[in-house]
Design an enzyme around this catalytic site. Structure first.
Site, short mmCIF file in Angstrom:
data_model
loop_
_atom_site.label_atom_id
_atom_site.label_comp_id
_atom_site.label_asym_id
_atom_site.label_seq_id
_atom_site.Cartn_x
_atom_site.Cartn_y
_atom_site.Cartn_z
N HIS A 186 -63.76 57.88 99.48
CA HIS A 186 -62.68 58.66 100.09
C HIS A 186 -62.39 60.00 99.43
CE1 HIS A 186 -59.02 59.78 102.21
NE2 HIS A 186 -58.38 59.86 101.06
N HIS A 209 -64.43 61.97 97.92
CA HIS A 209 -65.62 62.82 98.10
C HIS A 209 -66.06 63.50 96.81
CE1 HIS A 209 -65.03 63.22 102.74
NE2 HIS A 209 -65.00 61.97 102.32
N HIS A 257 -61.67 52.17 99.58
CA HIS A 257 -61.48 53.52 100.11
C HIS A 257 -60.05 53.95 99.80
CE1 HIS A 257 -63.04 56.61 102.81
NE2 HIS A 257 -61.80 56.73 103.24
N ASN A 311 -60.12 55.76 106.44
CA ASN A 311 -59.03 56.28 107.26
C ASN A 311 -59.52 57.04 108.50
OD1 ASN A 311 -59.87 57.94 104.97
ND2 ASN A 311 -58.51 59.50 105.81
N HIS A 312 -60.79 57.45 108.51
CA HIS A 312 -61.31 58.18 109.68
C HIS A 312 -61.98 57.26 110.71
CE1 HIS A 312 -60.42 62.28 108.50
NE2 HIS A 312 -60.81 61.99 107.26
FE LIG Z 1 -64.51 60.24 103.50
FE LIG Z 2 -61.41 58.75 103.74
#
Ligand SMILES: [Fe+2]
Ligand SMILES: [Fe+2]
Length: 265
Positions: free
Chosen positions: A182, A184, A157, A67-68
């Site tokens: 995603h 983490h 992700h 998403n980043h």
């Molecule tokens: Fe991430």
């Molecule tokens: Fe992410």
């Protein structure tokens, strides 16, 4: 053959710890293919061409995102700098395959290892609690129909453990590995599914663990305590590199083992 999948690199602390460990790990574990999720490598938000180049210099074969992916706009020009049939570095940076159609970049890379094994990497993003993605379950079926390699690594992700587990079963016996990214936070459920697909719900972040999923703890606590907006900055302390080492049979692509790796300073 051995595949090393490295979880989301977060900021300079993540880059540093990966720089410290990737080289000796590649040698000691006889790694043939390195896939790294780099969506947070630039200060926690996105990826720059310079950082991508640094990660390729360290031995990455393919960089995935999530998403980043669009946080650093210069990555768009980098992705667009080579044609789609190129195997050059900018083509080896992936964005999720199931974004809106017609966006820059690609969600699949097909290549060959130095040892001569054909492989594919697929970057997919979940839909549960996430925006802007199309159905990953049907789209991955369409993608699979086009891929000739037997060794296939999927970065899923996604936020929800249920969606990730479901994707593992959806692809069991059809790909070598489904590795979640995603959240983490590494999960302790790594296993080889009955069909021969290595699976882990989330491989975890490669970044500062004295943080809230990479961000400076005080800044996140302030937001939770006050609901006031504030700038998020990458933390630095207690960096760890999280990865999964997958062993597979190149002719069939079937995985025989997956091992969780977490390395600190
Ligand atoms: Fe991430
Ligand atoms: Fe992410």
């Amino acid at each position: 053959m051995n595949i090393l999948f490295v979880g989301d690199i977060f900021g300079s602390a993540g880059r540093k710890i990966v720089r410290e460990h990737l080289g000796h790990l590649r040698k000691a574990r006889e790694v043939d293919l390195v896939v790294i999720n780099a969506e947070n490598a630039a200060g926690g938000f996105g990826l720059t061409p310079q950082i991508a180049d640094d990660l390729f210099d360290l031995g990455a074969d393919v960089l995935t995102t999530g998403n980043h992916v669009w946080d650093k706009r210069e990555l768009i020009d980098y992705m667009n700098s080579v044609p789609s049939d190129s195997a050059e570095r900018p083509r080896r940076v992936l964005r999720p395959a199931n974004l809106q159609q017609g966006l820059p970049g690609h969600g699949v890379f097909e290549g060959t290892t130095q040892g001569g094994v054909d492989y594919a990497v697929i970057d997919l993003m979940g839909r549960v609690f996430m925006n802007g993605t199309n159905d990953p379950f049907h789209i991955v079926n369409d993608l699979m129909a086009e891929i000739r390699a037997k060794v296939i690594v999927v970065d899923f992700h996604a936020e929800a453990t249920s969606e990730k587990v479901a994707m593992g079963w959806h692809l069991d016996g059809r790909v070598t590995a489904v590795i979640g990214t995603h959240t983490h936070i590494p999960t302790a459920d790594e296993r080889v599914l009955p069909g021969g697909t290595a699976y882990q719900t989330d491989v975890g972040m490669s970044g500062p663990y004295d943080s809230v999923i990479g961000v400076e703890t005080s800044l996140v606590l302030h937001r939770f305590l006050t609901n006031m907006p504030g700038k998020f900055e990458a933390a630095k302390a207690n960096p760890k590199m999280c990865a999964a080492l997958i062993t597979c049979d190149p002719p069939t692509g079937r995985a025989s083992a997956i091992q969780r790796i977490m390395m600190g300073e």
